[in-house]
Design a protein around this motif. Sequence first.
Motif, PDB file in Angstrom:
ATOM      1  N   PRO A 103      56.871 -45.042  29.855  1.00 22.18           N
ATOM      2  CA  PRO A 103      58.037 -45.681  30.481  1.00 22.18           C
ATOM      3  C   PRO A 103      59.362 -45.123  29.954  1.00 22.18           C
ATOM      4  CG  PRO A 103      56.446 -47.336  29.809  1.00 22.18           C
ATOM      5  CD  PRO A 103      55.968 -46.024  29.261  1.00 22.18           C
ATOM      6  N   GLN A 104      59.381 -44.663  28.715  1.00 18.17           N
ATOM      7  CA  GLN A 104      60.606 -44.092  28.152  1.00 18.17           C
ATOM      8  C   GLN A 104      61.038 -42.847  28.919  1.00 18.17           C
ATOM      9  OE1 GLN A 104      62.469 -45.576  25.848  1.00 18.17           O
ATOM     10  NE2 GLN A 104      63.979 -43.960  26.112  1.00 18.17           N
ATOM     11  N   PHE A 105      60.081 -42.109  29.454  1.00 17.42           N
ATOM     12  CA  PHE A 105      60.384 -40.936  30.277  1.00 17.42           C
ATOM     13  C   PHE A 105      61.223 -41.335  31.487  1.00 17.42           C
ATOM     14  CE2 PHE A 105      58.923 -38.388  33.994  1.00 17.42           C
ATOM     15  CZ  PHE A 105      59.559 -37.201  33.669  1.00 17.42           C
ATOM     16  N   ILE A 106      60.839 -42.414  32.147  1.00 15.13           N
ATOM     17  CA  ILE A 106      61.569 -42.876  33.330  1.00 15.13           C
ATOM     18  C   ILE A 106      62.959 -43.369  32.929  1.00 15.13           C
ATOM     19  CG2 ILE A 106      61.596 -44.600  35.187  1.00 15.13           C
ATOM     20  CD1 ILE A 106      58.559 -44.252  35.354  1.00 15.13           C
ATOM     21  N   ILE A 107      63.067 -44.035  31.808  1.00 19.76           N
ATOM     22  CA  ILE A 107      64.370 -44.500  31.322  1.00 19.76           C
ATOM     23  C   ILE A 107      65.278 -43.307  31.025  1.00 19.76           C
ATOM     24  CG2 ILE A 107      65.531 -45.666  29.392  1.00 19.76           C
ATOM     25  CD1 ILE A 107      63.041 -47.577  29.370  1.00 19.76           C
ATOM     26  N   GLU A 108      64.717 -42.256  30.426  1.00 18.32           N
ATOM     27  CA  GLU A 108      65.506 -41.054  30.141  1.00 18.32           C
ATOM     28  C   GLU A 108      65.967 -40.382  31.431  1.00 18.32           C
ATOM     29  OE1 GLU A 108      63.655 -38.385  27.348  1.00 18.32           O
ATOM     30  OE2 GLU A 108      63.045 -40.074  26.082  1.00 18.32           O
ATOM     31  N   LEU A 109      65.111 -40.387  32.456  1.00 13.36           N
ATOM     32  CA  LEU A 109      65.519 -39.837  33.746  1.00 13.36           C
ATOM     33  C   LEU A 109      66.695 -40.624  34.315  1.00 13.36           C
ATOM     34  CD1 LEU A 109      62.076 -39.151  35.468  1.00 13.36           C
ATOM     35  CD2 LEU A 109      63.678 -37.439  34.577  1.00 13.36           C
ATOM     36  N   GLU A 110      66.661 -41.932  34.160  1.00 18.60           N
ATOM     37  CA  GLU A 110      67.783 -42.739  34.651  1.00 18.60           C
ATOM     38  C   GLU A 110      69.038 -42.468  33.838  1.00 18.60           C
ATOM     39  OE1 GLU A 110      69.137 -47.209  35.791  1.00 18.60           O
ATOM     40  OE2 GLU A 110      68.195 -46.881  33.845  1.00 18.60           O
ATOM     41  N   ASN A 111      68.893 -42.350  32.526  1.00 16.47           N
ATOM     42  CA  ASN A 111      70.047 -42.079  31.673  1.00 16.47           C
ATOM     43  C   ASN A 111      70.739 -40.777  32.055  1.00 16.47           C
ATOM     44  OD1 ASN A 111      69.603 -44.427  30.234  1.00 16.47           O
ATOM     45  ND2 ASN A 111      68.554 -43.417  28.552  1.00 16.47           N
ATOM     46  N   ASP A 112      69.978 -39.813  32.548  1.00 16.73           N
ATOM     47  CA  ASP A 112      70.552 -38.546  32.993  1.00 16.73           C
ATOM     48  C   ASP A 112      70.953 -38.568  34.467  1.00 16.73           C
ATOM     49  OD1 ASP A 112      70.154 -37.591  30.443  1.00 16.73           O
ATOM     50  OD2 ASP A 112      69.253 -35.714  31.114  1.00 16.73           O
ATOM     51  N   GLY A 113      70.783 -39.700  35.135  1.00 18.67           N
ATOM     52  CA  GLY A 113      71.202 -39.839  36.518  1.00 18.67           C
ATOM     53  C   GLY A 113      70.246 -39.225  37.525  1.00 18.67           C
ATOM     54  N   ILE A 122      58.707 -50.475  43.334  1.00 13.49           N
ATOM     55  CA  ILE A 122      57.490 -50.393  42.542  1.00 13.49           C
ATOM     56  C   ILE A 122      57.844 -50.788  41.116  1.00 13.49           C
ATOM     57  CG2 ILE A 122      55.741 -48.838  41.608  1.00 13.49           C
ATOM     58  CD1 ILE A 122      56.263 -47.064  44.065  1.00 13.49           C
ATOM     59  N   ILE A 123      57.033 -51.633  40.516  1.00 14.12           N
ATOM     60  CA  ILE A 123      57.262 -52.040  39.128  1.00 14.12           C
ATOM     61  C   ILE A 123      56.981 -50.832  38.232  1.00 14.12           C
ATOM     62  CG2 ILE A 123      56.504 -53.549  37.247  1.00 14.12           C
ATOM     63  CD1 ILE A 123      55.698 -55.588  39.428  1.00 14.12           C
ATOM     64  N   ILE A 124      57.952 -50.483  37.403  1.00 11.41           N
ATOM     65  CA  ILE A 124      57.826 -49.306  36.553  1.00 11.41           C
ATOM     66  C   ILE A 124      56.617 -49.409  35.632  1.00 11.41           C
ATOM     67  CG2 ILE A 124      58.916 -48.046  34.650  1.00 11.41           C
ATOM     68  CD1 ILE A 124      61.585 -48.446  36.095  1.00 11.41           C
ATOM     69  N   LYS A 125      56.413 -50.562  35.035  1.00  8.18           N
ATOM     70  CA  LYS A 125      55.282 -50.732  34.119  1.00  8.18           C
ATOM     71  C   LYS A 125      53.962 -50.455  34.826  1.00  8.18           C
ATOM     72  CE  LYS A 125      52.962 -54.061  31.104  1.00  8.18           C
ATOM     73  NZ  LYS A 125      51.685 -53.469  31.409  1.00  8.18           N
ATOM     74  N   ASP A 126      53.807 -50.980  36.035  1.00  5.69           N
ATOM     75  CA  ASP A 126      52.573 -50.748  36.795  1.00  5.69           C
ATOM     76  C   ASP A 126      52.403 -49.272  37.140  1.00  5.69           C
ATOM     77  OD1 ASP A 126      52.146 -53.451  36.652  1.00  5.69           O
ATOM     78  OD2 ASP A 126      52.686 -53.851  38.754  1.00  5.69           O
ATOM     79  N   ASP A 154      65.249 -59.959  37.805  1.00  3.80           N
ATOM     80  CA  ASP A 154      64.645 -60.966  36.929  1.00  3.80           C
ATOM     81  C   ASP A 154      63.925 -60.333  35.736  1.00  3.80           C
ATOM     82  OD1 ASP A 154      65.536 -62.964  38.666  1.00  3.80           O
ATOM     83  OD2 ASP A 154      63.674 -62.910  39.818  1.00  3.80           O
ATOM     84  N   THR A 155      64.592 -59.494  35.011  1.00  2.00           N
ATOM     85  CA  THR A 155      64.106 -58.806  33.807  1.00  2.00           C
ATOM     86  C   THR A 155      62.979 -57.800  34.058  1.00  2.00           C
ATOM     87  OG1 THR A 155      62.453 -60.430  33.080  1.00  2.00           O
ATOM     88  CG2 THR A 155      64.730 -60.820  32.385  1.00  2.00           C
ATOM     89  N   GLU A 156      62.580 -57.591  35.278  1.00  2.00           N
ATOM     90  CA  GLU A 156      61.545 -56.596  35.607  1.00  2.00           C
ATOM     91  C   GLU A 156      62.258 -55.362  36.139  1.00  2.00           C
ATOM     92  OE1 GLU A 156      58.178 -55.303  35.074  1.00  2.00           O
ATOM     93  OE2 GLU A 156      57.863 -57.443  35.435  1.00  2.00           O
ATOM     94  N   ARG A 157      61.801 -54.196  35.722  1.00  5.49           N
ATOM     95  CA  ARG A 157      62.405 -52.935  36.155  1.00  5.49           C
ATOM     96  C   ARG A 157      61.561 -52.298  37.253  1.00  5.49           C
ATOM     97  NH1 ARG A 157      64.623 -49.982  30.744  1.00  5.49           N
ATOM     98  NH2 ARG A 157      66.227 -51.531  30.308  1.00  5.49           N
ATOM     99  N   TYR A 158      62.263 -51.729  38.248  1.00  8.78           N
ATOM    100  CA  TYR A 158      61.621 -51.151  39.425  1.00  8.78           C
ATOM    101  C   TYR A 158      62.242 -49.800  39.750  1.00  8.78           C
ATOM    102  CZ  TYR A 158      60.332 -56.033  40.386  1.00  8.78           C
ATOM    103  OH  TYR A 158      59.844 -57.322  40.303  1.00  8.78           O
ATOM    104  N   ILE A 159      61.470 -48.984  40.479  1.00  8.86           N
ATOM    105  CA  ILE A 159      62.014 -47.809  41.137  1.00  8.86           C
ATOM    106  C   ILE A 159      61.730 -47.960  42.625  1.00  8.86           C
ATOM    107  CG2 ILE A 159      61.841 -46.220  39.185  1.00  8.86           C
ATOM    108  CD1 ILE A 159      59.239 -45.179  40.453  1.00  8.86           C
ATOM    109  N   SER A 160      62.566 -47.367  43.442  1.00 12.74           N
ATOM    110  CA  SER A 160      62.349 -47.466  44.886  1.00 12.74           C
ATOM    111  C   SER A 160      61.303 -46.442  45.319  1.00 12.74           C
ATOM    112  CB  SER A 160      63.654 -47.260  45.651  1.00 12.74           C
ATOM    113  OG  SER A 160      64.124 -45.959  45.462  1.00 12.74           O
ATOM    114  N   LEU A 170      60.272 -38.372  41.408  1.00 15.34           N
ATOM    115  CA  LEU A 170      59.660 -38.760  40.145  1.00 15.34           C
ATOM    116  C   LEU A 170      58.396 -37.942  39.878  1.00 15.34           C
ATOM    117  CD1 LEU A 170      59.523 -40.481  37.629  1.00 15.34           C
ATOM    118  CD2 LEU A 170      58.474 -42.298  38.996  1.00 15.34           C
ATOM    119  N   GLU A 171      57.576 -37.739  40.892  1.00 15.02           N
ATOM    120  CA  GLU A 171      56.359 -36.937  40.730  1.00 15.02           C
ATOM    121  C   GLU A 171      56.700 -35.492  40.382  1.00 15.02           C
ATOM    122  OE1 GLU A 171      54.330 -37.677  44.386  1.00 15.02           O
ATOM    123  OE2 GLU A 171      53.546 -39.601  43.690  1.00 15.02           O
TER     124      GLU A 171
END
Length: 76
Positions: free
Chosen positions: A19-29, A6-10, A37-43, A50-51
């Motif tokens: 979107p910064q919330f999701i980036i912070e979650l990734e930074n904490d593992g 799923i495209i994170i932006k969408d 191709d420069t687009e960020r996704y989550i599975s 995430l919910e």
Amino acid sequence: MDTELIIIKDYCDKCHVDPQFIIELENDGLIKIHEVDTERYISIDQLSDLECYQHLYYDLEININGIDAIHHMLKR
């Protein structure tokens, strides 16, 4: 890729999540972000986690460090 993504932006636009919330979650593992191709996704298989993190953060006002601690306690 074998996993549905799923495209994170969408996702953020539809669910009103910063979107910064999701980036912070990734930074904490807590989640893994895939970049294609420069687009960020989550599975899709990370959606339930995430919910849950969104609920803790936005509804219960628990910070990222608190979410990380809760995540580790639940995995025990």
